[in-house]
Design a protein around this motif. Structure first.
Motif, PDB file in Angstrom:
ATOM      1  N   VAL A 228       0.870  -1.377  -0.189  1.00  0.00           N
ATOM      2  CA  VAL A 228      -0.119  -0.081   0.171  1.00  0.00           C
ATOM      3  C   VAL A 228       0.724   1.154  -0.048  1.00  0.00           C
ATOM      4  CG1 VAL A 228      -2.009   1.158   1.234  1.00  0.00           C
ATOM      5  CG2 VAL A 228      -1.671  -1.195   1.332  1.00  0.00           C
ATOM      6  N   PHE A 229       1.959   1.175   0.783  1.00  0.00           N
ATOM      7  CA  PHE A 229       2.806   2.324   0.827  1.00  0.00           C
ATOM      8  C   PHE A 229       3.536   2.624  -0.309  1.00  0.00           C
ATOM      9  CE2 PHE A 229       7.385   3.052   1.020  1.00  0.00           C
ATOM     10  CZ  PHE A 229       7.294   4.171   2.259  1.00  0.00           C
ATOM     11  N   ALA A 239      12.057   0.683  -2.444  1.00  0.00           N
ATOM     12  CA  ALA A 239      12.509   2.088  -1.837  1.00  0.00           C
ATOM     13  C   ALA A 239      11.898   1.634  -0.578  1.00  0.00           C
ATOM     14  CB  ALA A 239      11.893   3.313  -2.510  1.00  0.00           C
ATOM     15  N   GLY A 240      10.605   1.339  -0.430  1.00  0.00           N
ATOM     16  CA  GLY A 240       9.965   1.266   0.899  1.00  0.00           C
ATOM     17  C   GLY A 240      10.697   0.263   1.750  1.00  0.00           C
ATOM     18  N   GLY A 241      10.939  -0.887   1.349  1.00  0.00           N
ATOM     19  CA  GLY A 241      11.450  -2.089   1.999  1.00  0.00           C
ATOM     20  C   GLY A 241      13.071  -1.463   2.536  1.00  0.00           C
ATOM     21  N   TYR A 242      13.854  -0.704   1.849  1.00  0.00           N
ATOM     22  CA  TYR A 242      14.863  -0.223   2.254  1.00  0.00           C
ATOM     23  C   TYR A 242      14.888   0.577   3.173  1.00  0.00           C
ATOM     24  CZ  TYR A 242      17.593  -3.468  -0.261  1.00  0.00           C
ATOM     25  OH  TYR A 242      18.373  -4.586  -0.488  1.00  0.00           O
ATOM     26  N   TYR A 271       7.978   2.525  11.803  1.00  0.00           N
ATOM     27  CA  TYR A 271       6.504   2.552  11.728  1.00  0.00           C
ATOM     28  C   TYR A 271       5.836   3.931  11.327  1.00  0.00           C
ATOM     29  CZ  TYR A 271       7.177  -2.064  13.297  1.00  0.00           C
ATOM     30  OH  TYR A 271       7.494  -3.282  13.500  1.00  0.00           O
ATOM     31  N   ALA A 272       6.621   4.893  12.296  1.00  0.00           N
ATOM     32  CA  ALA A 272       6.009   6.373  12.132  1.00  0.00           C
ATOM     33  C   ALA A 272       6.609   6.989  10.875  1.00  0.00           C
ATOM     34  CB  ALA A 272       6.872   7.090  13.181  1.00  0.00           C
ATOM     35  N   VAL A 273       7.738   6.608  10.229  1.00  0.00           N
ATOM     36  CA  VAL A 273       8.138   6.891   9.038  1.00  0.00           C
ATOM     37  C   VAL A 273       7.232   6.490   7.865  1.00  0.00           C
ATOM     38  CG1 VAL A 273       9.870   6.595   7.238  1.00  0.00           C
ATOM     39  CG2 VAL A 273      10.849   7.105   9.548  1.00  0.00           C
ATOM     40  N   THR A 274       6.921   5.179   7.949  1.00  0.00           N
ATOM     41  CA  THR A 274       5.827   4.641   7.237  1.00  0.00           C
ATOM     42  C   THR A 274       4.630   5.451   7.066  1.00  0.00           C
ATOM     43  OG1 THR A 274       6.838   2.397   7.676  1.00  0.00           O
ATOM     44  CG2 THR A 274       4.849   2.508   6.349  1.00  0.00           C
ATOM     45  N   ILE A 275       4.149   5.899   8.129  1.00  0.00           N
ATOM     46  CA  ILE A 275       2.677   6.581   8.267  1.00  0.00           C
ATOM     47  C   ILE A 275       3.236   7.871   7.391  1.00  0.00           C
ATOM     48  CG2 ILE A 275       1.390   7.810   9.645  1.00  0.00           C
ATOM     49  CD1 ILE A 275       1.596   5.440  11.667  1.00  0.00           C
ATOM     50  N   VAL A 277       5.238   8.569   5.143  1.00  0.00           N
ATOM     51  CA  VAL A 277       5.327   8.514   3.999  1.00  0.00           C
ATOM     52  C   VAL A 277       3.960   8.329   3.307  1.00  0.00           C
ATOM     53  CG1 VAL A 277       6.448   7.425   1.974  1.00  0.00           C
ATOM     54  CG2 VAL A 277       7.833   7.664   3.829  1.00  0.00           C
ATOM     55  N   LEU A 278       3.245   7.582   3.602  1.00  0.00           N
ATOM     56  CA  LEU A 278       1.723   7.132   3.614  1.00  0.00           C
ATOM     57  C   LEU A 278       0.935   8.511   3.082  1.00  0.00           C
ATOM     58  CD1 LEU A 278       0.503   3.991   5.176  1.00  0.00           C
ATOM     59  CD2 LEU A 278       0.610   4.374   2.665  1.00  0.00           C
ATOM     60  N   ILE A 279       1.098   9.334   4.100  1.00  0.00           N
ATOM     61  CA  ILE A 279       0.354  10.617   4.154  1.00  0.00           C
ATOM     62  C   ILE A 279       0.827  11.404   2.909  1.00  0.00           C
ATOM     63  CG2 ILE A 279      -0.010  12.727   5.413  1.00  0.00           C
ATOM     64  CD1 ILE A 279       0.221  11.375   8.024  1.00  0.00           C
ATOM     65  N   ILE A 280       2.223  11.495   2.761  1.00  0.00           N
ATOM     66  CA  ILE A 280       2.732  12.166   1.691  1.00  0.00           C
ATOM     67  C   ILE A 280       2.339  11.662   0.140  1.00  0.00           C
ATOM     68  CG2 ILE A 280       4.862  13.060   0.460  1.00  0.00           C
ATOM     69  CD1 ILE A 280       6.231  13.029   3.147  1.00  0.00           C
ATOM     70  N   ILE A 281       2.333  10.462   0.075  1.00  0.00           N
ATOM     71  CA  ILE A 281       1.969   9.798  -1.056  1.00  0.00           C
ATOM     72  C   ILE A 281       0.351   9.986  -1.384  1.00  0.00           C
ATOM     73  CG2 ILE A 281       1.570   7.631  -2.129  1.00  0.00           C
ATOM     74  CD1 ILE A 281       4.158   6.736  -1.062  1.00  0.00           C
TER      75      ILE A 281
END
Lengths: 304, 357
Positions: A228-229, A239-242, A271-275, A277-281
């Motif tokens: 989803v990310f 990129a997300g995995g890394y 986890y915070a970084v994931t969230i 990036v999700l918001i930005i995307i």
């Protein structure tokens, strides 16, 4: 030092990338399989068993891939042929996988595993810095790169890939055009299973060469989130995995280095970084919608 | 149809009750509730080995049913209550997180005896038992200071609870008794069980220059990493020598069997009473795995310390000890009391880490 950190990051990111790229294909075909964690752990136990019984970690990798693929077939049969609810079936697959792998692996607990050896490219591996990072890795790393490139080409450059995306976006129309929806979806589900199995093999043969119950420890769920990310784009999965792997490793180094930040905060960072990036995307709704498979998770029954 | 089902269910229940009643007359049931699987290679496995020893010791007098992978929280209460209803005479609940659930069920079943591991809440029919793991950590610290060339060890910790903080402090105190300048780097993995993350923590510590590794997490992954990188390490909860035949110096091994046998004997004799037990090396509730991969003089030192702890001559937490910030904690010759140890929330001098709050 930087080289050592990067090597650790590669090991941590590889299983996430592999499992996520498999799930990406499954979801692009319109099937939501929440059983990644279960398929991954089945791959891990099959790989360890195969490696232990044959003495060859390479055959172990193959067993892991097959274990994951066969296990996903169960999901395919239930959701595609019997048209059960995909969310519930996927969750059940995870729970079943965790239990079944524990049962299969009971006799392997405590046995030290054989580590999958790296493939060393002559000359290239002697290049300072780059060599050990890129040309002295085990086969799962090379496969992870090949999978990203291959899936990207398949989805956006090949005719079959186009058909598969059509199924994921509107299975009714695809069916009307004469595309075999069910067969394609079976293959996509099995591809996802095979990738999850390969990721599991990386866990039990490379990351920590041993078998212990629940050793995937939630990595299947992270892979699901990565899809989803990445808004269903292969290179973003990479990129997300890394990013996820790097933040996880760097926080450990920050602790060992003695930076006075609370460890709970550092543990939360990936986890915070994931969230974030999700918001930005997702701030651009239109591009998100373009990439999201419109039939994702919806049951399909051919009308004739 | 509905009536038929009810009738069948009632018959089944009656039959079930009858059969378990008949068994209870022959054999006493001593039951176990586990938080993990009995083959986890660490904590729960150590308890299950204890259960097997117990079963062997009273072969024809008792049976020892157990429940695996019981999650901590509301489910634990249901699981323990189910055990109590099934006719168990005594129930061992083997995780800190089962504490409140055990207290509640113990109140409901006053005739059943309960034993809770590592907790601090007792009752008339509820005893607690724990092991002085820190005694083993002190010995490990001494060995580390002798074996380390750089004078820095790495400690993979799980969660900042008193039990873990106590272990870190004991390790540092042991090390400082040999080398006053010994440093200890701590990495919190924030998990008990995640082989990958434990391995990552081990790699991070080694990359930052530690040459001895110890862990308070449950899998053998750190030991494997240490073996691969060619440094020495200590095992945790079980003997981890298989994961590092040339790497493990020693390990703290939990040996609950003797305690389980002692308490079951008391139950069968009718002399069981509620106690709060905190046993150590001298009682055999924990043992040190063989001292391997070290020179003879280091081994002799470790054995001597072990003997002194067993005889009571040496208490790892004996002053003078300063807290991390240099403020005095214990005066020369003063020993820490159990209450302070069980609630320990500060580091001693020399630990190179900031304790998470």
């Amino acid at each position: 030092m930087i080289e050592a950190i990067l090597l650790t990051i590669i090991t941590a990111a590889t299983p996430l990338v592999i499992a996520a790229i498999g799930e990406l294909v499954t979801e692009r075909a319109g099937v939501l399989n929440l059983g990644v964690e279960g398929m991954m752990i089945m791959g891990a136990v099959c790989a360890f068993a195969g490696s232990y019984l044959t003495g060859s970690p390479l055959l172990g990798v193959l067993c892991g891939i097959m274990g994951g693929a066969l296990f996903s077939l169960l999901f395919g049969f239930l959701t595609l042929t019997l048209v059960t609810n995909q969310v519930a079936t996927g969750l059940a697959l995870t729970i079943l996988g965790l239990g079944l792998s524990g049962q299969i692996g009971e006799s392997f607990v405590g046995i030290p595993g054989v580590k999958l050896q790296p493939i060393v490219f002559p000359v290239l591996s002697d290049i300072p810095f780059v060599g050990p990072l890129l040309f002295k890795q085990d086969i799962t790393f090379y496969l992870s790169i090949a999978l990203i490139i291959g899936v990207n080409w398949f989805l956006f450059k090949s005719r079959t890939g186009l058909k598969m995306r059509a199924i994921g976006d509107n299975h009714g129309s695809a069916h009307a055009l004469g595309i075999n929806v069910i067969r394609t979806r079976y293959l996509a589900v099995m591809f996802g299973g095979a990738c999850a199995g390969l990721a599991g093999a990386q866990l039990s043969l490379v990351y920590t060469p041993q078998w212990v119950e629940n050793m995937s420890a939630g990595r299947g769920w992270i892979a699901l989130a990565l899809v989803v990310f990445a808004s269903w784009r292969p290179w973003r999965v990479f990129a997300g995995g890394y990013i996820f792997g790097a933040v996880g490793i760097l926080q450990l180094h920050a602790q060992a280095f003695g930076i006075g930040v609370p460890s709970q905060f550092l543990s939360m960072l990936p986890y915070a970084v994931t969230i974030v990036v999700l918001i930005i995307i997702s701030h651009n709704r239109r591009t998100t919608l373009i990439n999201t498979p419109a039939s994702l998770g919806k049951p399909f029954v051919p009308d004739r | 149809m509905k009536k038929l089902i009810i009738a069948l269910a009632a018959t089944a229940a009656a039959l079930g009750g009858l059969s378990s009643g008949a068994q209870a007359q022959e054999k006493t049931k001593v039951c176990f509730v586990y938080v993990g699987t009995k083959t986890d290679g660490g904590w729960t496995q150590a308890h299950d080995i204890g259960r097997q020893e117990l079963q062997k010791a009273f072969a024809d007098k008792i049976e020892t049913p157990y429940l695996e992978s019981v999650p901590e929280g509301p489910d634990a209460e249901r699981a323990i209550e189910r055990m109590a209803r099934s006719g168990c005479a005594m129930i061992f609940t083997t995780s800190f997180g089962f504490m409140d659930a055990t207290v509640k069920v113990a109140e409901k079943f006053p005739k059943v005896k309960f034993e809770h591991a590592t907790g601090f809440k007792a009752g008339p029919n509820l005893a607690t038992y724990n092991s002085r793991f820190y005694e083993g950590r002190y010995i490990q610290g001494q060995i580390a200071a002798k074996m380390s060339k750089k004078g820095v060890a790495g400690y993979i910790a799980s969660f900042p609870i008193p039990e873990v903080v106590m272990g870190i402090n004991a390790f540092e105190l042991g090390a400082k008794s040999v080398n006053p300048n010994f440093k200890l780097k701590v990495v919190w993995a924030n998990t008990w069980f995640d082989p990958g993350k434990e391995a990552d923590a081990a790699k991070a510590l080694i990359d930052q220059g530690v040459d001895i590794l110890t862990q308070h997490t449950d899998t053998t992954a750190p030991m494997q990493v240490a073996a691969e990188r060619g440094i020495m390490a200590f095992g945790q909860a079980s003997d981890m020598i298989a994961a590092g035949p040339k790497t493990q110096l020693t390990a703290i091994v939990d040996t609950w069997g003797a305690y389980y046998i002692k308490r079951t004997k008391a139950l069968l004799d009718g002399t069981w009473k509620s106690e709060q037990i905190w046993d150590g090396l001298k009682d055999g509730i924990l043992t040190m795995a063989p001292y391997t991969n070290m020179p003879d003089d280091v081994k002799a030192m470790a054995e001597e310390t072990e003997a002194k702890i067993k005889s009571g001559e040496l208490h790892p937490f004996t002053g003078p000890i300063n807290k991390q910030d240099g403020s005095p904690w214990l005066k020369a010759g003063e020993k820490a009391d159990d209450g302070t140890l069980l609630g320990m929330n500060f580091y001693v001098e020399g630990v190179d880490d900031k304790l998470p709050k």
